[in-house]
Scaffold this active site. Structure first.
Site, PDB file in Angstrom:
ATOM      1  NE  ARG A 194      -2.977   0.453   3.291  1.00 21.53           N
ATOM      2  CZ  ARG A 194      -2.376   1.017   4.336  1.00 21.53           C
ATOM      3  NH1 ARG A 194      -1.855   2.220   4.242  1.00 21.53           N
ATOM      4  NH2 ARG A 194      -2.285   0.365   5.475  1.00 21.53           N
ATOM      5  CE1 TYR A 243     -15.069  11.622 -16.736  1.00 20.54           C
ATOM      6  CE2 TYR A 243     -13.896  11.545 -14.642  1.00 20.54           C
ATOM      7  CZ  TYR A 243     -14.644  10.922 -15.629  1.00 20.54           C
ATOM      8  OH  TYR A 243     -14.965   9.598 -15.493  1.00 20.54           O
ATOM      9  CG  ASP A 274      -7.742  14.934 -15.563  1.00 12.44           C
ATOM     10  OD1 ASP A 274      -7.020  14.314 -16.371  1.00 12.44           O
ATOM     11  OD2 ASP A 274      -8.783  14.455 -15.079  1.00 12.44           O
ATOM     12  CE  LYS A 308     -10.928   7.150 -19.398  1.00 13.73           C
ATOM     13  NZ  LYS A 308     -10.805   7.315 -17.993  1.00 13.73           N
TER      14      LYS A 308
HETATM   15  C1  LIG Z   1     -10.329  13.605 -18.034  1.00 15.44           C
HETATM   16  C2  LIG Z   1     -10.577  12.414 -17.159  1.00 15.44           C
HETATM   17  N1  LIG Z   1     -10.095  12.397 -15.911  1.00 15.44           N
HETATM   18  C3  LIG Z   1     -10.298  11.362 -15.072  1.00 15.44           C
HETATM   19  C4  LIG Z   1     -11.029  10.265 -15.472  1.00 15.44           C
HETATM   20  C5  LIG Z   1     -11.282   9.157 -14.497  1.00 15.44           C
HETATM   21  O1  LIG Z   1     -10.507   8.061 -14.746  1.00 15.44           O
HETATM   22  P1  LIG Z   1     -10.894   6.585 -14.227  1.00 15.44           P
HETATM   23  O2  LIG Z   1     -12.066   6.150 -15.037  1.00 15.44           O
HETATM   24  O3  LIG Z   1      -9.636   5.829 -14.478  1.00 15.44           O
HETATM   25  O4  LIG Z   1     -11.224   6.695 -12.784  1.00 15.44           O
HETATM   26  C6  LIG Z   1     -11.552  10.225 -16.766  1.00 15.44           C
HETATM   27  C7  LIG Z   1     -12.352   9.076 -17.208  1.00 15.44           C
HETATM   28  O5  LIG Z   1     -13.041   9.123 -18.216  1.00 15.44           O
HETATM   29  C8  LIG Z   1     -11.325  11.331 -17.632  1.00 15.44           C
HETATM   30  O6  LIG Z   1     -11.813  11.356 -18.883  1.00 15.44           O
END
Ligand SMILES: Cc1ncc(COP(=O)(O)O)c(C=O)c1O
Length: 390
Positions: free
Chosen positions: A55, A108, A181, A204
């Site tokens: 962890r 998001y 992000d 992704k």
């Molecule tokens: C811009 C963005 N940030 C964060 C996330 C979240 O990622 P996760 O699905 O791996 O939790 C996504 C998911 O679509 C995203 O498009």
């Protein structure tokens, strides 16, 4: 040794020092031992290298952390079990009651939810602006002490582009941190800017094959180290097997990102010329409102193509359900092409003015372009658009 003991204390296979596996092994162990207590304690205090409990740290996870930090042009990284875990643990670690966060209508959805609804419950306040409102951003930072600015570029799902240098400059002048992000743009983009922390969903482009979830927080060593105890106590740990799969995905990261981005641009240009399409949004298109800025900021523009269909939400349903090569589901950055219909993207927590800023309409469709032949994808889009017309 009796057999009941033997099955637990299994033989060690020592590799000779001049003999190494080409692919690093998965350290699928929760615990790591040392023969002397003092040495484990020294490792835990950071006085010597070593591992104790997954962890907190694990060699496979560490391999991924060092790879991602280097790619993003920063010193250190913490990986986590999902992208939202990276976002939430990062923000929780940085904020306390009474702090103010500047974030955006185009952020998001789940990140926005975390800031507005969850951090809000613990007394963290926020202001929601448009990512394109540069003057408003500078004004808000001048007028109100702000702990951090949380932003994306290009934004999900309508690919608006942030003026990163301007936001970072205004934040630095106001003593606010910037957390970006960078999931859409990837690890090879935006490292040149004065961003304090990058967060990514590894689900992704990093994994690339839609079979594993993960997240990462990346930044300068001191700042990342100051968060490590908090994030490890929150516990959104990445399993080492998942880290191994992401490491494997990363070997083809550039091949996939570059090829899929080029295909996305081809698809976007084709859609733009189609009479059934009202508006196409992709930062690589010369007609994108901030194309020149995107060109200055990014090497390539990603694989998301968002567009508004002429017609109604029902027309969008007919179109999306007629597609054969695009899976109707969430996420992006996989080798498979994906489509999100407007039905899953309608904002529920916005005022009418914020809905208009969000750029989402009842016919907005988001495509994530995969690694298939772009000619096949265009033929599929063509036949589905013809079904709407019919
Ligand atoms: C811009 C963005 N940030 C964060 C996330 C979240 O990622 P996760 O699905 O791996 O939790 C996504 C998911 O679509 C995203 O498009």
């Amino acid at each position: 040794m009796k057999d009941r003991t033997r099955v637990i204390h299994q033989p060690d296979i020592e590799m000779p020092p001049d003999n190494r596996p080409l692919v690093a092994p998965i350290y699928q162990s929760v615990k790591f031992e040392m023969d002397r207590i003092e040495e484990s304690l020294r490792a835990l205090r950071g006085e010597r290298p070593g591992f104790f409990y997954t962890r907190t740290s694990n060699p496979t996870n560490r391999q991924l952390e060092e790879l991602l930090a280097g790619l993003q042009g920063r010193e250190d990284c913490i990986v986590s079990g999902s992208g939202v875990a990276a976002v939430s643990s990062c923000l929780l670690s940085l904020c306390k009651a009474g702090d103010h966060i500047l974030c955006f209508v185009e952020t998001y959805g789940p990140s926005r939810y975390f800031i507005r609804r969850m951090l809000g419950r613990f007394g963290v306040e926020h202001t929601l602006l448009s990512i394109e409102d540069d003057e408003g951003i500078e004004r808000a930072l001048r007028e109100r002490p702000t702990r951090l600015v949380f932003f994306e570029s290009p934004t999900n799902p309508v690919t608006k582009v942030a003026d990163i240098a301007r936001i970072c400059g205004a934040a630095r002048a106001a003593g606010a941190l910037t957390v970006m992000d960078n999931t859409f743009a990837g690890f090879h983009n935006h490292g040149q800017f004065d961003v304090d922390l990058f967060v990514h969903s590894l689900t992704k482009y990093a994994s690339g094959h839609g079979d594993v979830m993960g997240g990462a927080i990346i930044g300068a060593r001191e700042l990342v180290q100051s968060m490590r105890q908090d994030t490890s106590t929150l516990g959104p740990v990445l399993d080492p097997h998942a880290a191994f799969l992401v490491l494997r995905g990363m070997k083809t990261y550039f091949l996939r990102y570059e090829a899929q981005s080029a295909a996305a641009l081809q698809v976007a240009a084709w859609l733009e010329a189609h009479p059934a399409v009202a508006l196409v949004r992709h930062p690589g298109l010369p007609g994108h409102p901030r194309h020149a800025l995107a060109r200055r900021q990014m090497h390539d523009f990603g694989t998301v193509v968002t567009f508004d269909l002429e017609g109604s939400m029902e027309d969008a349903r007919i179109f999306v359900e007629a597609l054969e090569l695009f899976a109707i589901t969430a996420s992006l950055g996989s080798v498979e092409s994906l489509v999100m219909p407007p039905h899953f993207m309608q904002p529920r927590d916005f005022t009418p003015e914020q809905v208009s800023v969000s750029g989402l309409t009842p016919t907005t469709v988001r495509l994530s372009i995969g690694a298939e032949d772009p000619d096949d994808l265009i033929a599929d889009l063509d036949q589905a658009l013809a079904k709407v017309a019919a």
